[in-house]
Motif scaffolding. Structure first.
Motif, PDB file in Angstrom:
ATOM      1  N   LEU A  10      34.787 -31.848  30.019  1.00 50.87           N
ATOM      2  CA  LEU A  10      34.931 -31.481  31.435  1.00 50.87           C
ATOM      3  C   LEU A  10      34.190 -30.175  31.718  1.00 50.87           C
ATOM      4  CD1 LEU A  10      38.797 -32.017  31.743  1.00 50.87           C
ATOM      5  CD2 LEU A  10      36.986 -33.635  32.380  1.00 50.87           C
ATOM      6  N   ASP A  35      34.922 -28.705  34.462  1.00 46.48           N
ATOM      7  CA  ASP A  35      36.039 -27.983  35.068  1.00 46.48           C
ATOM      8  C   ASP A  35      37.171 -28.965  35.358  1.00 46.48           C
ATOM      9  OD1 ASP A  35      37.428 -25.792  35.953  1.00 46.48           O
ATOM     10  OD2 ASP A  35      36.480 -25.695  37.925  1.00 46.48           O
ATOM     11  N   MET A  36      38.369 -28.417  35.495  1.00 46.21           N
ATOM     12  CA  MET A  36      39.520 -29.186  35.972  1.00 46.21           C
ATOM     13  C   MET A  36      40.426 -28.207  36.700  1.00 46.21           C
ATOM     14  SD  MET A  36      41.750 -29.671  32.432  1.00 46.21           S
ATOM     15  CE  MET A  36      43.397 -29.635  33.150  1.00 46.21           C
ATOM     16  N   GLN A  44      44.505 -33.058  42.341  1.00 45.61           N
ATOM     17  CA  GLN A  44      44.134 -32.590  40.999  1.00 45.61           C
ATOM     18  C   GLN A  44      42.765 -33.169  40.671  1.00 45.61           C
ATOM     19  OE1 GLN A  44      46.553 -34.027  37.662  1.00 45.61           O
ATOM     20  NE2 GLN A  44      46.467 -31.984  36.750  1.00 45.61           N
ATOM     21  N   TYR A  45      41.872 -32.326  40.150  1.00 46.73           N
ATOM     22  CA  TYR A  45      40.505 -32.810  39.917  1.00 46.73           C
ATOM     23  C   TYR A  45      40.055 -32.595  38.481  1.00 46.73           C
ATOM     24  CZ  TYR A  45      39.417 -27.850  40.651  1.00 46.73           C
ATOM     25  OH  TYR A  45      39.399 -26.483  40.572  1.00 46.73           O
ATOM     26  N   PHE A  46      39.212 -33.509  38.044  1.00 49.89           N
ATOM     27  CA  PHE A  46      38.612 -33.468  36.707  1.00 49.89           C
ATOM     28  C   PHE A  46      37.121 -33.730  36.886  1.00 49.89           C
ATOM     29  CE2 PHE A  46      42.988 -34.877  36.370  1.00 49.89           C
ATOM     30  CZ  PHE A  46      43.487 -33.977  35.446  1.00 49.89           C
ATOM     31  N   GLN A  61      34.706 -20.822  37.222  1.00 51.79           N
ATOM     32  CA  GLN A  61      34.433 -22.257  37.151  1.00 51.79           C
ATOM     33  C   GLN A  61      33.220 -22.553  36.273  1.00 51.79           C
ATOM     34  OE1 GLN A  61      36.018 -21.083  39.876  1.00 51.79           O
ATOM     35  NE2 GLN A  61      37.711 -22.472  39.541  1.00 51.79           N
ATOM     36  N   PRO A 109      32.472 -25.845  28.958  1.00 61.16           N
ATOM     37  CA  PRO A 109      33.220 -27.089  29.181  1.00 61.16           C
ATOM     38  C   PRO A 109      34.508 -27.130  28.357  1.00 61.16           C
ATOM     39  CG  PRO A 109      30.912 -27.554  28.739  1.00 61.16           C
ATOM     40  CD  PRO A 109      31.121 -26.096  28.462  1.00 61.16           C
ATOM     41  N   ILE A 110      35.454 -27.899  28.857  1.00 60.52           N
ATOM     42  CA  ILE A 110      36.695 -28.156  28.126  1.00 60.52           C
ATOM     43  C   ILE A 110      36.532 -29.518  27.456  1.00 60.52           C
ATOM     44  CG2 ILE A 110      39.165 -28.657  28.372  1.00 60.52           C
ATOM     45  CD1 ILE A 110      39.123 -26.790  30.861  1.00 60.52           C
ATOM     46  N   SER A 111      36.635 -29.546  26.143  1.00 60.97           N
ATOM     47  CA  SER A 111      36.494 -30.822  25.436  1.00 60.97           C
ATOM     48  C   SER A 111      37.870 -31.309  24.990  1.00 60.97           C
ATOM     49  CB  SER A 111      35.560 -30.661  24.236  1.00 60.97           C
ATOM     50  OG  SER A 111      35.368 -31.915  23.616  1.00 60.97           O
ATOM     51  N   MET A 128      43.791 -37.065  27.106  1.00 61.71           N
ATOM     52  CA  MET A 128      44.631 -36.554  28.185  1.00 61.71           C
ATOM     53  C   MET A 128      45.393 -37.744  28.744  1.00 61.71           C
ATOM     54  SD  MET A 128      41.834 -35.974  31.277  1.00 61.71           S
ATOM     55  CE  MET A 128      42.913 -36.370  32.675  1.00 61.71           C
ATOM     56  N   GLU A 163      48.782 -24.442  36.936  1.00 62.34           N
ATOM     57  CA  GLU A 163      47.413 -24.906  37.178  1.00 62.34           C
ATOM     58  C   GLU A 163      46.622 -23.825  37.916  1.00 62.34           C
ATOM     59  OE1 GLU A 163      48.049 -28.723  39.056  1.00 62.34           O
ATOM     60  OE2 GLU A 163      48.684 -29.645  37.171  1.00 62.34           O
ATOM     61  N   THR A 164      45.540 -24.218  38.536  1.00 71.23           N
ATOM     62  CA  THR A 164      44.708 -23.309  39.315  1.00 71.23           C
ATOM     63  C   THR A 164      45.580 -22.396  40.192  1.00 71.23           C
ATOM     64  OG1 THR A 164      43.107 -25.108  39.403  1.00 71.23           O
ATOM     65  CG2 THR A 164      42.756 -23.256  40.910  1.00 71.23           C
ATOM     66  N   THR A 184      44.857 -24.185  31.800  1.00 69.79           N
ATOM     67  CA  THR A 184      43.522 -24.269  31.186  1.00 69.79           C
ATOM     68  C   THR A 184      43.221 -23.048  30.322  1.00 69.79           C
ATOM     69  OG1 THR A 184      42.638 -23.643  33.356  1.00 69.79           O
ATOM     70  CG2 THR A 184      42.432 -25.944  32.707  1.00 69.79           C
ATOM     71  N   ARG A 208      41.948 -23.908  26.712  1.00 74.07           N
ATOM     72  CA  ARG A 208      40.670 -23.379  26.196  1.00 74.07           C
ATOM     73  C   ARG A 208      40.861 -22.627  24.882  1.00 74.07           C
ATOM     74  NH1 ARG A 208      36.551 -23.577  30.094  1.00 74.07           N
ATOM     75  NH2 ARG A 208      37.280 -23.756  32.236  1.00 74.07           N
ATOM     76  N   ARG A 223      56.311 -35.161  40.468  1.00 77.05           N
ATOM     77  CA  ARG A 223      56.098 -36.529  40.021  1.00 77.05           C
ATOM     78  C   ARG A 223      57.282 -37.090  39.239  1.00 77.05           C
ATOM     79  NH1 ARG A 223      49.654 -35.960  38.411  1.00 77.05           N
ATOM     80  NH2 ARG A 223      48.884 -36.365  40.521  1.00 77.05           N
TER      81      ARG A 223
END
Lengths: 359, 359
Positions: A43, A45-46, A91-93, B36, B40-42, B46, B118-119, B129, B133, B148
């Motif tokens: 990714l 970003d997420m 939520q974004y990936f 941003q 990258p996040i590998s 998920m 999250e963000t 993240t 990371r 959820r």
């Protein structure tokens, strides 16, 4: 058999084939590769954000004292004041290697959340990561009134009571079970559709995904989806069930920004007076199996096909696919969770490629 | 300045420094790298799942006819039957290169969801993240009753009314504003804590993250968290605010599986009669700034410190950090969203490393 990304491992299909052969040869020596052992997802970003909503003032109610946590210190809570309501969660990936011409927005159906597109109830890969692995930037939302979008007081703000579904209800209504009274608490006694692809052994997990719903929040939901697309920019929208209506109506409101619309089992349509607005939006409508065996779906499908015809008459492009007619059988209303979900996703991916929407 | 992964770009710190120097030299020529634009996040995988919950039967209510979607076909909804309630939602992200000795479970506070991690409301990187990371497998949940996870009928199943918070309430209660009446609808008239690190310009986005809460679901929530840890296995648990109580109590119930507990601004504690159970669980408690200026937090902090002392007296290991005392000032109750959130996360990461919980 693990394939390091960016090395010459051949096509995904080729790898799958060689993996099968390898597994057949060595089945007693090693565990076969599972879906979880696929290539890593890279990714760029997420993250997540909320969009839309409005402020509403409530007045004339008594102040309460609330101890939020047992052992905590009581706090005064004055219910009079301004509330933030009707926002939506996204939520974004974003894949490191993008192959979609536009972001892919996923809009779930009624009484559900964005979890619809995630891991299936029986733990297989869902469409969120399927399309992410194909190189799409995926924006998965919880619509107004549910999930991480939150919900507002009723009847003060939301105008109806919420609807709660029994464990039996979706089984009989989503073409998993074979009609009324097909559900039983004992899984062995449930009457499943013959040849069903739904992972019935994990039905209980699917029920856990359900959330209460209202029937009076459509305008707020459409406003929030428009806020999403105004923020994200030109996008491809994939809808399911209840959000069929939202997808068509948002595309009618923002025909310049909805670059394609994929309606999976839409339960309702757009504004028949505005089909002209959709003439430049490529549309794919996908229906599952067992429609003729259901009491409600023949009418809902007929409404969708008639709407598609009226868009085509206005010069638009709509492809309607009944999965059984292209040889894909056994799909319930929850196509993205069915055991052949990757096959149906592949059909959608192929349509996107043919429409020139990949890069 | 973009650094290709797995090439010799030097350490993250080194890169950040050179980026700063580069930016200073070329500020009129290029946009500076944003958060941003990080590496990258590998992910090796998920996904998501639901855990826990129970079935409850409701009887004696009339059948309703509900048109779920305008233009759809009415369906009969019989509210009598069995409901799935009190389950919990968990979303996980597993890094390709794992450096945590155990998965990191993130448990949000009251009236909120996993979005907490999250963000940030102003669009910066959050702790989910950040720790991903760093190589942690992160499991982020929406606790029972919210997000959820869904929610259940009240008072039939949930025993109290839900609590809704005005936009003003968290501002004055979370040590963002300077006490009662510090909030004003006009952002320019709000009395923010002097030196606050909270992104007050994005306060409206934070309010959008709020969800209704009940005050009677603690036992169900604890049961669901225990179901999570029983499923995931030995883990490190990070809690915030309301979930302070849940973290301590779940660690007391599963001291063999909670390998460390990080309590960020815990609003309540565990069972004082079972401190012995925590003696082998390394614990870090972190408090933000302005506690003495608040009407409720001195008592809540004192309860946390006393609980920590009792664990230590039983032979346990607890580190209590008041951020201002280590030179980190201006933190609100929502530490993970504050502008210096990466600095505080770094402090926690350092503690985990010193405890031998990384690899």
């Amino acid at each position: 058999m693990r394939c390091i990304p960016r090395t010459a491992c051949g096509s995904r299909k080729g790898r799958a084939k060689s993996r099968l052969i390898f597994a057949a040869a060595a089945i007693n020596l090693i565990a076969t590769a599972s879906a979880q052992a696929a290539d890593p997802i890279s990714l760029r970003d997420m993250g997540s954000f909320h969009v839309g909503g409005r402020l509403v003032e409530i007045s004339g109610k008594p102040v309460k004292e609330v101890t939020f946590t047992p052992g905590g210190v009581p706090a005064k809570v004055d219910p009079n004041g301004v509330y933030q309501v009707e926002q939506m969660y996204v939520q974004y990936f974003l894949p490191a290697n993008e192959h979609g011409a536009y972001p892919l927005l996923m809009w779930h159906g009624g009484g559900l959340t964005g979890v619809t597109w995630e891991t299936t109830p029986d733990g297989r890969e869902g469409w969120l990561t399927y399309f992410l692995r194909k190189g799409w930037s995926v924006y998965n939302s919880d619509a107004v009134e549910r999930g991480r979008a939150g919900w507002a007081q009723y009847p003060d703000i939301f105008k109806s009571d919420p609807v709660f579904l029994t464990t039996a209800n979706p089984f009989e209504r989503f073409r998993i079970g074979d009609g009324p009274n097909s559900y039983a608490s004992d899984p062995a006694k449930r009457k499943v559709m013959p040849g069903s692809q739904f992972p019935v052994e994990a039905y209980e997990n699917f029920v856990k995904q359900g959330v209460p719903r209202w029937t009076t929040n459509d305008d707020a939901t459409i406003a929030a989806y428009i806020a999403e697309i105004d923020r994200v920019g030109p996008s491809i929208v994939m809808v399911h069930s209840q959000s069929g209506s939202f997808g068509f109506k948002v595309a009618q409101a923002r025909p310049d920004k909805v670059k394609a619309l994929i309606a999976v089992e839409p339960a309702a349509i757009g504004d028949p007076a505005k089909v002209e607005a959709l003439k430049n939006v490529p549309i794919l409508i996908v229906y599952g199996d067992y429609i003729d065996r259901d009491s409600r779906w023949p009418k809902m499908r007929a409404a969708g096909v008639a709407f598609a015809d009226s868009i085509k008459a206005a010069g638009g492009s709509v492809d309607v696919i009944d999965l059984p007619q292209v040889g894909i059988k056994g799909n319930s209303h929850m196509v993205m969770m069915d055991k052949n979900n990757a096959e149906v996703a592949g059909l959608i991916q192929g349509w996107l490629e043919r429409k020139g929407l990949t890069k």
